[in-house]
Structure formats: structure tokens, C-alpha cells
Design a protein around this motif. Sequence first.
Motif, PDB file in Angstrom:
ATOM      1  N   MET A   1     -53.458   9.081  27.783  1.00 31.71           N
ATOM      2  CA  MET A   1     -52.189   8.482  28.213  1.00 31.71           C
ATOM      3  C   MET A   1     -51.868   7.232  27.398  1.00 31.71           C
ATOM      4  O   MET A   1     -50.738   7.003  27.005  1.00 31.71           O
ATOM      5  CB  MET A   1     -52.253   8.128  29.705  1.00 31.71           C
ATOM      6  CG  MET A   1     -52.234   9.345  30.599  1.00 31.71           C
ATOM      7  SD  MET A   1     -50.725  10.326  30.337  1.00 31.71           S
ATOM      8  CE  MET A   1     -51.311  11.928  30.876  1.00 31.71           C
TER       9      MET A   1
ATOM     10  N   HIS B   1     -50.603   8.106  24.124  1.00 37.96           N
ATOM     11  CA  HIS B   1     -49.247   8.646  24.169  1.00 37.96           C
ATOM     12  C   HIS B   1     -48.256   7.695  24.832  1.00 37.96           C
ATOM     13  O   HIS B   1     -47.191   8.102  25.278  1.00 37.96           O
ATOM     14  CB  HIS B   1     -49.265  10.026  24.835  1.00 37.96           C
ATOM     15  CG  HIS B   1     -49.937  11.038  23.951  1.00 37.96           C
ATOM     16  ND1 HIS B   1     -51.302  11.130  23.831  1.00 37.96           N
ATOM     17  CD2 HIS B   1     -49.427  11.958  23.102  1.00 37.96           C
ATOM     18  CE1 HIS B   1     -51.598  12.076  22.962  1.00 37.96           C
ATOM     19  NE2 HIS B   1     -50.491  12.595  22.498  1.00 37.96           N
TER      20      HIS B   1
ATOM     21  N   HIS C   1     -49.593  15.610  31.938  1.00 41.97           N
ATOM     22  CA  HIS C   1     -48.445  15.715  31.043  1.00 41.97           C
ATOM     23  C   HIS C   1     -48.155  14.320  30.518  1.00 41.97           C
ATOM     24  O   HIS C   1     -48.305  13.333  31.246  1.00 41.97           O
ATOM     25  CB  HIS C   1     -47.246  16.267  31.821  1.00 41.97           C
ATOM     26  CG  HIS C   1     -46.073  16.604  30.952  1.00 41.97           C
ATOM     27  ND1 HIS C   1     -45.180  15.649  30.520  1.00 41.97           N
ATOM     28  CD2 HIS C   1     -45.638  17.787  30.455  1.00 41.97           C
ATOM     29  CE1 HIS C   1     -44.247  16.242  29.765  1.00 41.97           C
ATOM     30  NE2 HIS C   1     -44.509  17.536  29.722  1.00 41.97           N
ATOM     31  N   TYR C   2     -47.713  14.249  29.266  1.00 42.36           N
ATOM     32  CA  TYR C   2     -47.547  12.914  28.673  1.00 42.36           C
ATOM     33  C   TYR C   2     -46.453  12.099  29.339  1.00 42.36           C
ATOM     34  O   TYR C   2     -46.437  10.880  29.248  1.00 42.36           O
ATOM     35  CB  TYR C   2     -47.308  13.018  27.161  1.00 42.36           C
ATOM     36  CG  TYR C   2     -45.999  13.651  26.737  1.00 42.36           C
ATOM     37  CD1 TYR C   2     -45.812  15.027  26.830  1.00 42.36           C
ATOM     38  CD2 TYR C   2     -44.960  12.882  26.230  1.00 42.36           C
ATOM     39  CE1 TYR C   2     -44.632  15.614  26.441  1.00 42.36           C
ATOM     40  CE2 TYR C   2     -43.766  13.459  25.830  1.00 42.36           C
ATOM     41  CZ  TYR C   2     -43.603  14.831  25.940  1.00 42.36           C
ATOM     42  OH  TYR C   2     -42.437  15.421  25.546  1.00 42.36           O
TER      43      TYR C   2
ATOM     44  N   CYS D   1     -52.181  16.198  22.626  1.00 38.93           N
ATOM     45  CA  CYS D   1     -51.294  16.063  23.774  1.00 38.93           C
ATOM     46  C   CYS D   1     -52.146  15.946  25.043  1.00 38.93           C
ATOM     47  O   CYS D   1     -53.135  16.666  25.193  1.00 38.93           O
ATOM     48  CB  CYS D   1     -50.411  17.292  23.941  1.00 38.93           C
ATOM     49  SG  CYS D   1     -49.358  17.649  22.540  1.00 38.93           S
ATOM     50  N   PRO D   2     -51.734  15.091  25.960  1.00 41.46           N
ATOM     51  CA  PRO D   2     -52.408  15.100  27.259  1.00 41.46           C
ATOM     52  C   PRO D   2     -52.329  16.515  27.849  1.00 41.46           C
ATOM     53  O   PRO D   2     -51.282  17.155  27.782  1.00 41.46           O
ATOM     54  CB  PRO D   2     -51.597  14.102  28.081  1.00 41.46           C
ATOM     55  CG  PRO D   2     -51.027  13.167  27.058  1.00 41.46           C
ATOM     56  CD  PRO D   2     -50.715  14.032  25.862  1.00 41.46           C
ATOM     57  N   GLY D   3     -53.438  16.995  28.345  1.00 39.78           N
ATOM     58  CA  GLY D   3     -53.475  18.348  28.883  1.00 39.78           C
ATOM     59  C   GLY D   3     -54.086  19.358  27.937  1.00 39.78           C
ATOM     60  O   GLY D   3     -54.433  20.465  28.336  1.00 39.78           O
TER      61      GLY D   3
ATOM     62  N   TYR E   1     -59.563  18.335  24.347  1.00 44.00           N
ATOM     63  CA  TYR E   1     -60.287  17.190  24.911  1.00 44.00           C
ATOM     64  C   TYR E   1     -61.621  17.657  25.505  1.00 44.00           C
ATOM     65  O   TYR E   1     -62.667  17.032  25.331  1.00 44.00           O
ATOM     66  CB  TYR E   1     -59.472  16.519  26.023  1.00 44.00           C
ATOM     67  CG  TYR E   1     -58.348  15.640  25.550  1.00 44.00           C
ATOM     68  CD1 TYR E   1     -58.597  14.334  25.146  1.00 44.00           C
ATOM     69  CD2 TYR E   1     -57.043  16.104  25.526  1.00 44.00           C
ATOM     70  CE1 TYR E   1     -57.558  13.505  24.729  1.00 44.00           C
ATOM     71  CE2 TYR E   1     -55.996  15.286  25.113  1.00 44.00           C
ATOM     72  CZ  TYR E   1     -56.262  13.987  24.716  1.00 44.00           C
ATOM     73  OH  TYR E   1     -55.246  13.180  24.306  1.00 44.00           O
TER      74      TYR E   1
ATOM     75  N   VAL F   1     -50.872  23.156  25.973  1.00 44.59           N
ATOM     76  CA  VAL F   1     -49.928  22.941  27.076  1.00 44.59           C
ATOM     77  C   VAL F   1     -48.525  22.659  26.564  1.00 44.59           C
ATOM     78  O   VAL F   1     -47.561  22.746  27.313  1.00 44.59           O
ATOM     79  CB  VAL F   1     -50.394  21.793  28.001  1.00 44.59           C
ATOM     80  CG1 VAL F   1     -51.664  22.195  28.728  1.00 44.59           C
ATOM     81  CG2 VAL F   1     -50.600  20.495  27.224  1.00 44.59           C
TER      82      VAL F   1
ATOM     83  N   ARG G   1     -51.965  27.722  30.883  1.00 44.12           N
ATOM     84  CA  ARG G   1     -52.619  27.014  31.997  1.00 44.12           C
ATOM     85  C   ARG G   1     -53.262  27.995  32.966  1.00 44.12           C
ATOM     86  O   ARG G   1     -54.209  27.652  33.671  1.00 44.12           O
ATOM     87  CB  ARG G   1     -51.590  26.167  32.752  1.00 44.12           C
ATOM     88  CG  ARG G   1     -51.151  24.916  32.032  1.00 44.12           C
ATOM     89  CD  ARG G   1     -50.476  23.965  33.002  1.00 44.12           C
ATOM     90  NE  ARG G   1     -50.242  22.666  32.390  1.00 44.12           N
ATOM     91  CZ  ARG G   1     -49.090  22.322  31.807  1.00 44.12           C
ATOM     92  NH1 ARG G   1     -48.092  23.175  31.779  1.00 44.12           N
ATOM     93  NH2 ARG G   1     -48.953  21.128  31.265  1.00 44.12           N
TER      94      ARG G   1
END
Lengths: 592, 189, 287
Positions: free
Chosen positions: B51, B54, B111-112, C33-35, C39, C217, C224
Motif C-alpha cells: 500500500m 502504491h 486493491h490499491y 499491484c496490491p493483491g 507477493y 488481480v 481470484r
Amino acid sequence: MTTGSMDNPAPARAGLSIALAGSGGSGVMTAGTLLLAAAAKAGAYGLMVRTSGPQIRGGEAAALVRLSATPAESLDDGFDVLLALDWQNVQRFADEIPLSAASLIVGEAAEGEVPAAFLATGARHVALPMKATAKGIAGSWTNMVALGVAGALAGLPREALAAALRESWKRDEKSYEANLAAIDAGMAAAGKLGAVPSLPALEPKAGRWLISGNEAAGFGAIRGGVRFVAAYPITPATELLEWMAPALAKVGGTLLQAEDELASINMIVGASYAGVPSLTATAGPGLALMTEGIGLAVSAEVPVVVVDVMRGGPSTGIPAKSEQSDLSFAVSGLHGDAPRVVVAPTSITDCVAATQWSVHLAEALQSPVIVLSDQFMGQSRAIVDRPADSGVVGRRLVAEPNAPDFKRYRDTPSGISPMGIPGVPGTAYTADGLEKNELGTPSSGARDHRVQLDKRARKLAKFDYGAAWADVDGEGELAVIAFGSSVGPLREAIARVRASGVKVKLVAMRLLAPALPEKLDEALEGVRQVLVVEQNHGAQFYRYLRAWFDLPGRPESFHRPGPLPFRPAELAEAIVAAAGRISQPRHEAIAS
Amino acid sequence: MSAEREKAQAGAAVAEDRTGAVPQSIPALMAWALWLELDAAERYRELADAMEMHNNREVGALFRKMETIEGKHAESIMHSMEWTSPPPRPRGEAPWPGFEAPENVAHEDVHYLMQPWHALTLALKGEERAVRFFTALANESTVPAVQAAAREMAAEEQEHVDLVRAWLARVPPPDERWRDDPDPPRYLD
Amino acid sequence: MNDTATPASVAETGRPAVRTPANYKSATKPIWCPGCGDYSVLSSITKAFSMLALAPEEVVVVSGIGCSSRIPAYTSCYGFHGVHGRALAAGTGVKLARPELTVLVAGGDGDGYSIGGNHFLHACRRNVDLTYVVMDNHVYGMTKGQPSPTTEPDWDSKLAPGGTGVRAFHPLVIALASGANFVARAFSGDPNGTADILAQAIRHPGFSFVEILSPCVTFRPEQRTWKENVHPAPVAETDDPARAARRVMTDDGFNMGVLYAGRRKPYPLGRRADPVGVAELEAEFAA
């Protein structure tokens, strides 16, 4: 060829040129190889150039042998003797085997007419029943009769021929005897052929080598410290790899045949990143495929040596013939601002030292070095004096374990920064093709980009290359600049014109990139006119020099494409013409 | 997730909240409990890093806070067991269902552009799963000491549930356009 | 330089001799990207290194280009982030030059199966002792969502509207047919299971191939649901490549675990124990 052309009355060196020609199964290459080996044993110098049709087996082939009492690593203007075991398609070599009225054609009696292209030269023709002679000696081969003929014409002693045969003989003793008898029969038959130029009486000399440029480059690489090679087979570089495979194993190194050139270059970048000096060898098409990987080595600052044994281009071009047409690509063919080192050996012998030096430069500069050899040097085999070991070995600047404040891409004054080597604690970093900061972390920042571009350019520009950057000799208002295999015939041409009173300076450049204008300025002191000699269609070297260097006068170019090698006579003619164009001293008048 | 699970209240454990063998001793139970917390802390750290990278600092800070809380919980387990370093992760099947420890927020659920409401909702679900896990364990165990310890853990997790729920009440729910981004993704290498 | 991350939880307060997964993470934070599933893969890789107690400086993580190929810099090991598609070549060079190092090559499906496809075949057949991890999300992420060799033929994208119409590549079958000595499928959402598989892959001699389903994602949000599709392989690994190939060709694509562990002899890495001096090579040139 001893006569020389009308324009070049200076006598060439003592010796002769013999072309042995024939189609598949005739064994002319073996005969030529043994002739050269025998000449070496007798104390002569010389070389053998191979030429052949496009067939893998069975095609027409010729061994072009030049023998000399003094060192000779290039071909003469023409041939004193054409010895043909048959005439099938041998006329294809008419351009490569120039004859004159003074030449002798020895044709196999059972093989019909001499092609018109050869007879038109006015050369004398004698038919010899070499096949019948061989047939009369059970177990003997026609090419050994031819070897006897050629050896006798050259003036080689029987013992030298016998010793050469003995050394190469892998079959049984009885057939050795038979083939020695065939050589004797050939020598006897040669007595009826009339005189041709031959070698003077020579003393056998110890310490001479028989070596091809490809072997020489491979050996130089090992001398320089290369212990890992990955490569993909390609004409005319394959022999370099085939020589290195067992040689590297002997000295504790590794060679791997990769799946393609993309793999080869990336394998050696990986191996060198891991700390082992590494090399690949290829030709133009392979070099084209490797460019992205070479760029990676520039950016990640990984030392690698890439030997490009140049052949006719573009595209697949003329695979088994020489041309100096990869120069532009080698000096500028990478995307982005990518400084790299380009080194060109100036002779077969120099393939040893130039490649050895290239390993040293790659390691010291943490940079890719492209070695521009070519098919002529690579695939020709010469009798040379043992190349002295310069002692130059690749050494790179390596970070100490747990080096305090380690920054892989530190912006040092020299531009060279210590490498972290896997296995060493405390200096781990990620080598990257992305632009980076001094730590090695990817960065798209303007300052980081500028700093790293400056660093990579500076380390090459500031390095002390010493005297090896070029071989400079002679004095004169005219200087001829050349590189690679053009240098051999050029040296011979210069010797001839000097003998007739023309003063000319030779600059044989070994370091083609980075451009060092101040070095050339120094070498060109007193020179008013420059002639650039190269074997390609686009005058690539001329244009490169004009772009990067300050050349005096109105620089001239003498260039033509392959596949035919330069002849000393045509170069001598060009030099004499260029010297004649040096005008009266108009600039000096203004200056005074 | 099954409808039954959706309906399940925190603390009202069902069969799906547990799997594998019941730890038979306090050290075995507490080793798993510790790794549950360590996994969660590591995950929150990864999410906080993501996070922050981003530029979603608000949620990044929240995940960082959660990392600290899980880390402290792990420390208190270590302290109570007098461990100076974590015991190795127990071998074999973990006593909880699914691939990850109950408190872990799955990578693919973030989600970003997510907002604190989303982050706390995900955290709440994780804490609730932990309560159900320890409750189920207590219900299944036949060892009184293990039963008691599991109930104690469940109670602690319930405190977290209440804490997170209180935070959640203080943040506004997102509007329906929360994930809209007028710009397309960027090209990189 | 990859500074080891400052320990942030008690997991890192252990004895100095013990290397925790965090010891293998660098201070450089991922740009994924987060998700993103990657990671978790990073976490699994560090867990595997920790299980094997490898010294970080004796591990080289090699990659090409793509989202997942950014992984070397996120580790505290030596890293090599080369050019697109050539990671296996670079990794092979590292291992051949320095057999004592542990080499882990990592990347995505575009890098490994498309532009690097040829190297994949030859790395399998060459069987050099290294581990190849592909984080497969069936899409090119870094160039914004184009189909890769593992993309379904009807997946709609800007570059291939309505889908490519081209059948997807089956990396596991290709690996088996080409001679990979260890073949496994893992799922990023199962970091501990993946870490176990990776540790086995690294330990196994020869070329070990681990295909990790790792959802994207951003461009493939429907992935997902992979979490609900994956399941452990119902049968144990085999050492028969034909049997393994048959299984992976007929399974649902979501069988997780070690599918094949072969007994092929790895590419010989030994160097001559009694190397001769360079001068001895000169003898053959004597005229």
C-alpha cells in the motif's frame, strides 16, 4: 609471385604461391596442409587459405598456399603454380587464383581440358598423369603424388615432406610407405616441369608455430584467463570453438554448446557475473542476435569477450568468405548510448595477443569487448614465430567481503567500481539491465541516468590503453590507416612502394572503439593526407574515422567488398596514386 | 464461502473452522497459535509495504498498525511460554482449514484504491475466523488444559474483533465508485 | 545493494545462526499491484531458502523481464535481472561457472514460455542443477494485459480482440517431454505449501521446474477464484515421466503438488581436478 605488376617493380619476398585444386575426394586440402607443414619443417614461413564451393562434401575445393623465406600472413598478387587434380568447376576459382604468363598450370592428364579462364592468362600448361602414377603404387593416393610435385616445385627437401606425412599419418605403416613412394614419384615427375620460383635453401628453425587465426584467438583467450565459453556453431567461427572445447577442459574451464546465440551471450554474461572470465565466438548473423545481451553487459557492467569472425554480409551473406563489413555494427550496433570496446587483430599471429588483450580490457573495464576477426584470418593457417606471451591476464576489481558502504555502481573517478561476486558475503546486489542508482536499485531518475551514462563512458575513455591501440610504422606525408586482415597485404604493398621511394606511414589500428582521437593525432603528426583501406562496400571504417577523429587533408578511401582478399599490387597502386595527389604545400604557404 | 459460513456469528464455530489433528499439549497448541500470529504479522507487513508503494498511505498505516498488533500478540505468546525465539513451524498439516492461517488477509482481496473501511472489514473477518478457530479447537479438545488455553486465545481474539469493529464504526463506508480509476494501467519494463 | 530488511516482528529476533525468511528479503519493496500473487511467491521463496538454511550470498536469483521478473532485487541474495526471455540462459551460465552456488531462476509465463520458450526446452533437456519458478498468470502484466502462451484462446484483449483462437501451451507436459527432472505445480495462495515444494525442488538434483499459479488481480481479476479451484494432487508423485505426462494432460489444471521427481543424471558440472598449465597447450601448435 615474384614478378610483381608493372606499377610495382619492387621484388616481392623470396618464395612462391601454389594453388592445389580439385573436387571432392581429391584430397587437395590434405595435400595443402601437408605442404604447409613440410615447409614449416624446412624453415619456411607461409600460409594456407582454404576456398571451396558450397557443398559440404564432394564439392570443388582449393588450398591456396604461399611459402616464403620471410614471414608472410597474406596472399600474394597471383599464383606461380596451379596444380589441379581435376577441373570440375575449378574455373569457379579463376578470380581467387590469378595467373600470369609466367605461371605454370599442372593438370591431371586424365582429366581433360584446362578451363579457358586459366588458359587465357597465357600460363604454361603441362599435363601430368598423377592418377596413373598413384594407381601404380598400391595403397597410395593421387593427392600424395600432387604433394610430391608441389613440394619439389617449392624446393622443399624430401625429409620435410616425409616428416609432415609421418606426423599426420593415422593409418597403417604399409600405406604410409606407399604414400611416401607416391610423394617420391611426384617429386621425380616435377623435374620435367621446368623451373618456377622456389624457396631458397633454408635452415629448419625451432619454435615456429602452425596456427589458424581461430586457434590463435582461442589460445589468446585462454592465456588471458577465459575459463567459460558458451556458443552456437556458425561458419567461420566454429573452429575457434572446436579448438577451445578440449583446450578449456584441460585447463579446468568449461565450454557449452548453447541452443542459440541469444542463449550464448546470456550464458556468458551470467557466468562472468558469477566471477569467471567468459567468451563467445560467432559471425555476423550471431552477433546480430547477441546485441541485446551485449547491451545488458554494458548496462550491468559485466565483462565479456565476443569474437566476431566476420564473413560476407548482410544477412546470411557469403558464409565462408571474408569481409570487414561488421565494423559499423560492432562499433555502434547497440540500442541506447552503449559504450563498448572493439578490438581487431592485425594478423593471424596477432589473434593471440589481441584476444588476450581483449580479455584484459573486458575484465579491467567490466565491459563487453568485441573482437573483430574475419574469415581470412580465422580459417587460414600460417607458419609463424611463436607469439610471445604478453603476460596480460584479465583481472577485475572485486569488492572485499562485507565491504563497508558497498555500492556496486559507485560513481568513481575512473568510472570503474568494485564488483560483488556471488559467494562473497556483504556485497550482494542485483545486476540489472534497467538503469539504476549507485546501489544498483532500478531508477528512472534523470540524475541517476546521467551519472551512470557518464560513468560507463568515462571508464572506457579514461583507461590507459598503452601502445597496443595501434601498430604505427614509417614516416611520410601520407598515412594509410587500416585494421584487421587488410593490414597483411597492406604491409606488403607498403614495403614495395617504399622500395621504390614512396614515403608512407602505416597506422594499423587494433583498438577501434572507444575512439581515441588524441592517440591518432599523435600518430599522424606530420601527415598531410590519409588513405583508409578496408574490405567492405560501404567504406565503414572511413566513415567511422571521419565521424570520430580529426583526419588531416582530404581523407581518401580505398575499399571494396569481399570475398576476394586484397592483393598487395592493388593496394600499392592505390598508395602510389594517393601519394601523387598530395598537392604542393598550399597550407604551409598560408601558415608561414 | 458458504452461505452457512456467512451467517455464522463470531464465536459460533462450525466444522469448517477446523481441520486436522487437535494439538494435544499446551506447547503444541501455543506453537500453532504463535505461527498464526507470525503469519498474520508477516502478511500485514507485506500488505502495508504494497500500500505504501502504491501511495495508499492511509490503508498502509492501518495494515502497519495491524502488523504491530499481531506482532505484540505473538510476543505475549512467546513471553507466556518463556520462548526466546519462535519454535520451528510445526511439521504436518496445520490445524486450520484452507491454505493460510485464519487471521491472514488474502493477497487477492486487497486493491490499491481500497479504503480503511475495506481494510478493517478484511481484518475483522480475519479476527472472527481466529475466534471461531480457537473456539472450535476448545470444543474438540479432550485435554482440559488445551481446552482452557484455546478458550483464552479465543477470548483474546474476541477482544481484537471488538477493537476492529469499533474502528470500523468510525470510518465511512466507501461509495460504489471507490475502485474507479480514470487512467489505464501503466507500461513498465 | 539488497540490504536485509530490518526485523519488524519477533520472527526476526531469533538466534543469529538461524536464518528466518525475513533474512532473505531486501529493503527494496515490490512494485507489484496490491493483491498480486507474486507477493506470496516471494514469501514462499524466502521460506524455502530459510528451510534449507542457505547462506543468502551463496544463492543467485536470476530473472528476465516482466512483473514477476522483478523478484531478484526483493531478495537479499545475489540477483541478476537480465533481458526478456533469457533468464534460463543467464542462470545456466551462473551455475556452470560456479557449481557450488544455488541458482533459482524465476519469471513469468510470457518470459518463460513465449520469448524464452526455446531456452525452456533446452534447459529441461540439459538438466543443469537449478530451479526454475514460473509465476503463471496467463497474461502479460507489464505491458498491460496481452495474451501469453498460457492464455485461454477465447480471452478477449485489446491486442487480440475476441481471443487469440490459439490453444494454450501446456508447460508441465512440455517440461516432462523435454526432460525436466522435477515437475511441480503450486499455487501462490498457499505460501507454506509452495515453500515446501520449492525446498524439494531446490534439493532435487538437475533441472527442477515449479509452475506456480499466481493470479493477476489487475488484468485477470477472475483468477481470484483460483483459490476455490486448486486442490492437492490426488496421487503421489511418480518417477515415470510418461505417467506424469498423462496425469497432467488429463487433470483439471489445478492439481497441486510435486507431480514428477525423476532420476535423470544432471548435466555434469565437475571441472577437471588436475588442470594443466596454459603453456602445455602450446605443444600442439609446434610446427
